[in-house]
Design a protein around this motif. Structure first.
Motif, PDB file in Angstrom:
ATOM      1  N   MET A   1      17.965  53.365 -16.986  1.00  0.00           N
ATOM      2  CA  MET A   1      17.635  53.928 -15.663  1.00  0.00           C
ATOM      3  C   MET A   1      18.930  54.233 -14.908  1.00  0.00           C
ATOM      4  O   MET A   1      19.890  53.472 -14.992  1.00  0.00           O
ATOM      5  CB  MET A   1      16.787  52.924 -14.881  1.00  0.00           C
ATOM      6  N   SER A   2      18.970  55.367 -14.185  1.00  0.00           N
ATOM      7  CA  SER A   2      20.207  55.721 -13.479  1.00  0.00           C
ATOM      8  C   SER A   2      20.401  54.829 -12.252  1.00  0.00           C
ATOM      9  O   SER A   2      19.489  54.160 -11.781  1.00  0.00           O
ATOM     10  CB  SER A   2      20.171  57.195 -13.087  1.00  0.00           C
ATOM     11  N   GLU A   3      21.622  54.850 -11.746  1.00  0.00           N
ATOM     12  CA  GLU A   3      21.978  54.093 -10.555  1.00  0.00           C
ATOM     13  C   GLU A   3      21.280  54.691  -9.335  1.00  0.00           C
ATOM     14  O   GLU A   3      21.195  55.909  -9.225  1.00  0.00           O
ATOM     15  CB  GLU A   3      23.487  54.208 -10.314  1.00  0.00           C
ATOM     16  N   PRO A   4      20.832  53.847  -8.419  1.00  0.00           N
ATOM     17  CA  PRO A   4      20.243  54.418  -7.197  1.00  0.00           C
ATOM     18  C   PRO A   4      21.270  55.218  -6.401  1.00  0.00           C
ATOM     19  O   PRO A   4      22.451  54.872  -6.395  1.00  0.00           O
ATOM     20  CB  PRO A   4      19.775  53.195  -6.408  1.00  0.00           C
ATOM     21  N   ILE A   5      20.804  56.279  -5.759  1.00  0.00           N
ATOM     22  CA  ILE A   5      21.686  57.052  -4.880  1.00  0.00           C
ATOM     23  C   ILE A   5      21.654  56.454  -3.472  1.00  0.00           C
ATOM     24  O   ILE A   5      22.587  56.605  -2.683  1.00  0.00           O
ATOM     25  CB  ILE A   5      21.272  58.544  -4.871  1.00  0.00           C
ATOM     26  N   LEU A   6      20.561  55.732  -3.227  1.00  0.00           N
ATOM     27  CA  LEU A   6      20.324  55.195  -1.885  1.00  0.00           C
ATOM     28  C   LEU A   6      19.633  53.853  -2.055  1.00  0.00           C
ATOM     29  O   LEU A   6      18.693  53.727  -2.845  1.00  0.00           O
ATOM     30  CB  LEU A   6      19.394  56.164  -1.150  1.00  0.00           C
ATOM     31  N   SER A   7      20.122  52.875  -1.320  1.00  0.00           N
ATOM     32  CA  SER A   7      19.616  51.533  -1.506  1.00  0.00           C
ATOM     33  C   SER A   7      19.365  50.879  -0.143  1.00  0.00           C
ATOM     34  O   SER A   7      20.288  50.712   0.644  1.00  0.00           O
ATOM     35  CB  SER A   7      20.668  50.761  -2.309  1.00  0.00           C
ATOM     36  N   VAL A   8      18.106  50.568   0.107  1.00  0.00           N
ATOM     37  CA  VAL A   8      17.731  49.949   1.380  1.00  0.00           C
ATOM     38  C   VAL A   8      17.543  48.458   1.122  1.00  0.00           C
ATOM     39  O   VAL A   8      16.837  48.080   0.187  1.00  0.00           O
ATOM     40  CB  VAL A   8      16.414  50.571   1.900  1.00  0.00           C
ATOM     41  N   LYS A   9      18.233  47.626   1.927  1.00  0.00           N
ATOM     42  CA  LYS A   9      18.130  46.181   1.682  1.00  0.00           C
ATOM     43  C   LYS A   9      17.737  45.444   2.947  1.00  0.00           C
ATOM     44  O   LYS A   9      18.410  45.537   3.961  1.00  0.00           O
ATOM     45  CB  LYS A   9      19.478  45.634   1.185  1.00  0.00           C
ATOM     46  N   ASP A  10      16.612  44.738   2.838  1.00  0.00           N
ATOM     47  CA  ASP A  10      16.201  43.828   3.909  1.00  0.00           C
ATOM     48  C   ASP A  10      16.184  44.502   5.275  1.00  0.00           C
ATOM     49  O   ASP A  10      16.596  43.908   6.266  1.00  0.00           O
ATOM     50  CB  ASP A  10      17.194  42.655   3.981  1.00  0.00           C
ATOM     51  N   LEU A  11      15.696  45.733   5.292  1.00  0.00           N
ATOM     52  CA  LEU A  11      15.754  46.504   6.536  1.00  0.00           C
ATOM     53  C   LEU A  11      14.578  46.146   7.458  1.00  0.00           C
ATOM     54  O   LEU A  11      13.420  46.254   7.069  1.00  0.00           O
ATOM     55  CB  LEU A  11      15.711  47.999   6.203  1.00  0.00           C
ATOM     56  N   SER A  12      14.930  45.689   8.657  1.00  0.00           N
ATOM     57  CA  SER A  12      13.914  45.483   9.687  1.00  0.00           C
ATOM     58  C   SER A  12      14.295  46.331  10.888  1.00  0.00           C
ATOM     59  O   SER A  12      15.470  46.425  11.240  1.00  0.00           O
ATOM     60  CB  SER A  12      13.835  44.012  10.104  1.00  0.00           C
ATOM     61  N   VAL A  13      13.299  46.966  11.476  1.00  0.00           N
ATOM     62  CA  VAL A  13      13.554  47.839  12.625  1.00  0.00           C
ATOM     63  C   VAL A  13      12.574  47.492  13.734  1.00  0.00           C
ATOM     64  O   VAL A  13      11.372  47.327  13.487  1.00  0.00           O
ATOM     65  CB  VAL A  13      13.400  49.330  12.242  1.00  0.00           C
ATOM     66  N   TYR A  14      13.100  47.318  14.931  1.00  0.00           N
ATOM     67  CA  TYR A  14      12.272  47.025  16.099  1.00  0.00           C
ATOM     68  C   TYR A  14      12.399  48.149  17.119  1.00  0.00           C
ATOM     69  O   TYR A  14      13.483  48.682  17.332  1.00  0.00           O
ATOM     70  CB  TYR A  14      12.752  45.759  16.800  1.00  0.00           C
ATOM     71  N   TYR A  15      11.259  48.468  17.768  1.00  0.00           N
ATOM     72  CA  TYR A  15      11.281  49.267  18.998  1.00  0.00           C
ATOM     73  C   TYR A  15      11.041  48.248  20.119  1.00  0.00           C
ATOM     74  O   TYR A  15       9.934  47.720  20.222  1.00  0.00           O
ATOM     75  CB  TYR A  15      10.177  50.318  18.996  1.00  0.00           C
ATOM     76  N   LYS A  16      12.050  47.931  20.901  1.00  0.00           N
ATOM     77  CA  LYS A  16      11.985  46.760  21.802  1.00  0.00           C
ATOM     78  C   LYS A  16      11.550  45.553  20.976  1.00  0.00           C
ATOM     79  O   LYS A  16      12.186  45.219  19.994  1.00  0.00           O
ATOM     80  CB  LYS A  16      11.060  47.031  22.982  1.00  0.00           C
ATOM     81  N   LYS A  17      10.429  44.918  21.346  1.00  0.00           N
ATOM     82  CA  LYS A  17       9.995  43.722  20.603  1.00  0.00           C
ATOM     83  C   LYS A  17       9.116  44.055  19.404  1.00  0.00           C
ATOM     84  O   LYS A  17       8.826  43.204  18.566  1.00  0.00           O
ATOM     85  CB  LYS A  17       9.198  42.799  21.550  1.00  0.00           C
ATOM     86  N   LYS A  18       8.658  45.299  19.342  1.00  0.00           N
ATOM     87  CA  LYS A  18       7.690  45.666  18.301  1.00  0.00           C
ATOM     88  C   LYS A  18       8.399  45.882  16.955  1.00  0.00           C
ATOM     89  O   LYS A  18       9.282  46.734  16.832  1.00  0.00           O
ATOM     90  CB  LYS A  18       6.969  46.948  18.758  1.00  0.00           C
ATOM     91  N   LYS A  19       7.969  45.091  15.961  1.00  0.00           N
ATOM     92  CA  LYS A  19       8.580  45.222  14.637  1.00  0.00           C
ATOM     93  C   LYS A  19       7.893  46.365  13.886  1.00  0.00           C
ATOM     94  O   LYS A  19       6.700  46.299  13.605  1.00  0.00           O
ATOM     95  CB  LYS A  19       8.397  43.916  13.877  1.00  0.00           C
ATOM     96  N   ALA A  20       8.651  47.407  13.590  1.00  0.00           N
ATOM     97  CA  ALA A  20       8.056  48.570  12.917  1.00  0.00           C
ATOM     98  C   ALA A  20       8.328  48.561  11.417  1.00  0.00           C
ATOM     99  O   ALA A  20       7.565  49.134  10.640  1.00  0.00           O
ATOM    100  CB  ALA A  20       8.593  49.860  13.523  1.00  0.00           C
ATOM    101  N   LEU A  21       9.428  47.901  11.006  1.00  0.00           N
ATOM    102  CA  LEU A  21       9.698  47.719   9.574  1.00  0.00           C
ATOM    103  C   LEU A  21      10.080  46.264   9.376  1.00  0.00           C
ATOM    104  O   LEU A  21      10.852  45.704  10.161  1.00  0.00           O
ATOM    105  CB  LEU A  21      10.840  48.606   9.093  1.00  0.00           C
ATOM    106  N   ASP A  22       9.545  45.670   8.327  1.00  0.00           N
ATOM    107  CA  ASP A  22       9.666  44.240   8.124  1.00  0.00           C
ATOM    108  C   ASP A  22      10.335  43.962   6.767  1.00  0.00           C
ATOM    109  O   ASP A  22       9.683  44.021   5.734  1.00  0.00           O
ATOM    110  CB  ASP A  22       8.250  43.641   8.179  1.00  0.00           C
ATOM    111  N   SER A  23      11.633  43.724   6.795  1.00  0.00           N
ATOM    112  CA  SER A  23      12.383  43.339   5.566  1.00  0.00           C
ATOM    113  C   SER A  23      12.084  44.236   4.373  1.00  0.00           C
ATOM    114  O   SER A  23      11.697  43.756   3.311  1.00  0.00           O
ATOM    115  CB  SER A  23      12.074  41.906   5.155  1.00  0.00           C
ATOM    116  N   VAL A  24      12.277  45.527   4.574  1.00  0.00           N
ATOM    117  CA  VAL A  24      12.007  46.465   3.481  1.00  0.00           C
ATOM    118  C   VAL A  24      13.229  46.586   2.572  1.00  0.00           C
ATOM    119  O   VAL A  24      14.346  46.781   3.043  1.00  0.00           O
ATOM    120  CB  VAL A  24      11.628  47.848   4.051  1.00  0.00           C
ATOM    121  N   SER A  25      13.019  46.419   1.286  1.00  0.00           N
ATOM    122  CA  SER A  25      14.070  46.649   0.294  1.00  0.00           C
ATOM    123  C   SER A  25      13.540  47.632  -0.738  1.00  0.00           C
ATOM    124  O   SER A  25      12.460  47.419  -1.297  1.00  0.00           O
ATOM    125  CB  SER A  25      14.462  45.351  -0.415  1.00  0.00           C
TER     126      SER A  25
END
Ligand SMILES: Nc1ncnc2c1ncn2[C@@H]1O[C@H](COP(=O)(O)OP(=O)(O)OP(=O)(O)O)[C@@H](O)[C@H]1O
Ligand SMILES: [Mg+2]
Length: 252
Positions: A1-25
């Motif tokens: 399998m080829s190497e990833p071009i893009l790698s998302v690790k443990d991504l969490s995103v909040y809008y103020k207090k609202k968690k919109a992404l929860d530890s996405v890898s």
């Protein structure tokens, strides 16, 4: 399998207090189309916007984790976001051509870079419009306003505008959902062609579209990446009940 071009690790995103992404890898492989599916509010657009730092424009957003592109975290202070968005271009749900000619729409990003050489611009216009499968339809009216085109043609001009800056990755947020089925089909074929040269991340509501053109699919629910894998596998044999319910149309 080829190497990833893009790698998302443990991504969490909040809008103020609202968690919109929860530890996405998740890793994205070059020259693949990855479909991102899931019900409304599950975080698909938030993920796309995190990948070219569109969320920077929103002061309410906080983010933890990393997004690595070319082995470098794009959230490092060294990243030039203007350059980043040329490498990682974006196409939106509503076609958004500028109030300019077709030609000027396509060369917009190049003019911003200061490119004035007409030969270079002409070449970019033809290459990009061909890439977006719309050259033959517009080559004789490049000076006409882009907003006079049909919705589907406008969307392909928007794809061409992204191609003109020679991106590596193209983010597409429901690019066909505002279009009639024939125009949507043309965009779909175009995207399939583009994966020879680019890596595509496609948010879509259409399970048919995801299964027709994507190599891998990620299913999101409540900000979590519930399941990720080869599209064929996931559609034939989903590993989670939530995935199965969604792809069979039980919710969403
Ligand atoms: N600019 C914003 N300000 C505040 N909350 C937001 C903002 N954008 C998104 N959200 C919230 O973050 C969560 C994820 O939204 P997002 O737009 O990423 O979902 P989505 O999966 O793209 O949904 P849709 O399919 O409806 O486009 C939702 O709860 C949404 O209400
Ligand atoms: Mg969205």
């Amino acid at each position: 399998m080829s190497e990833p071009i893009l790698s998302v690790k443990d991504l969490s995103v909040y809008y103020k207090k609202k968690k919109a992404l929860d530890s996405v890898s998740v890793d994205f492989l070059p020259n693949e189309i990855t479909a991102l599916i899931g019900p409304s509010g599950s975080g698909k657009s938030t993920l796309l916007r995190s990948i070219n730092r569109m969320n920077d424009l929103n002061p309410e957003v906080t983010l933890t984790g990393s997004v690595s592109y070319n082995g470098q975290n794009i959230y490092s202070p060294r990243t030039d976001t203007v350059d980043l968005r040329k490498e990682i271009g974006m196409v939106f749900q509503q076609p958004n051509p500028f109030l300019m000619s077709i030609y000027e729409n396509v060369v917009y990003g190049l003019r911003i870079k200061g490119i004035k050489d007409k030969t270079v611009l002409d070449e970019a216009v033809e290459r990009s419009l061909r890439g977006a499968s719309i050259w033959d339809e517009v080559k004789d009216r490049l000076d006409d306003s882009a907003v006079g085109l049909s919705g589907g043609q406008q969307q392909r001009v928007c794809v061409a505008r992204v191609l003109a800056t020679s991106p590596k990755i193209i983010l597409l947020d429901e690019p066909t959902s505002a279009l009639d089925p024939i125009s949507a089909g043309k965009i779909e074929e175009t995207l399939f062609e583009l994966k020879k040269d680019y890596t595509l991340l496609l948010v879509t509501r259409s399970m048919q579209q995801a299964s027709r053109i994507s190599d891998r699919t990620g299913f999101f629910l409540d900000g979590k990446l519930i399941e990720f894998g080869q599209t064929k596998e996931m559609f034939l044999n989903p590993q989670h009940k939530e995935t199965e319910d969604y792809i069979t149309g039980k919710f969403g």
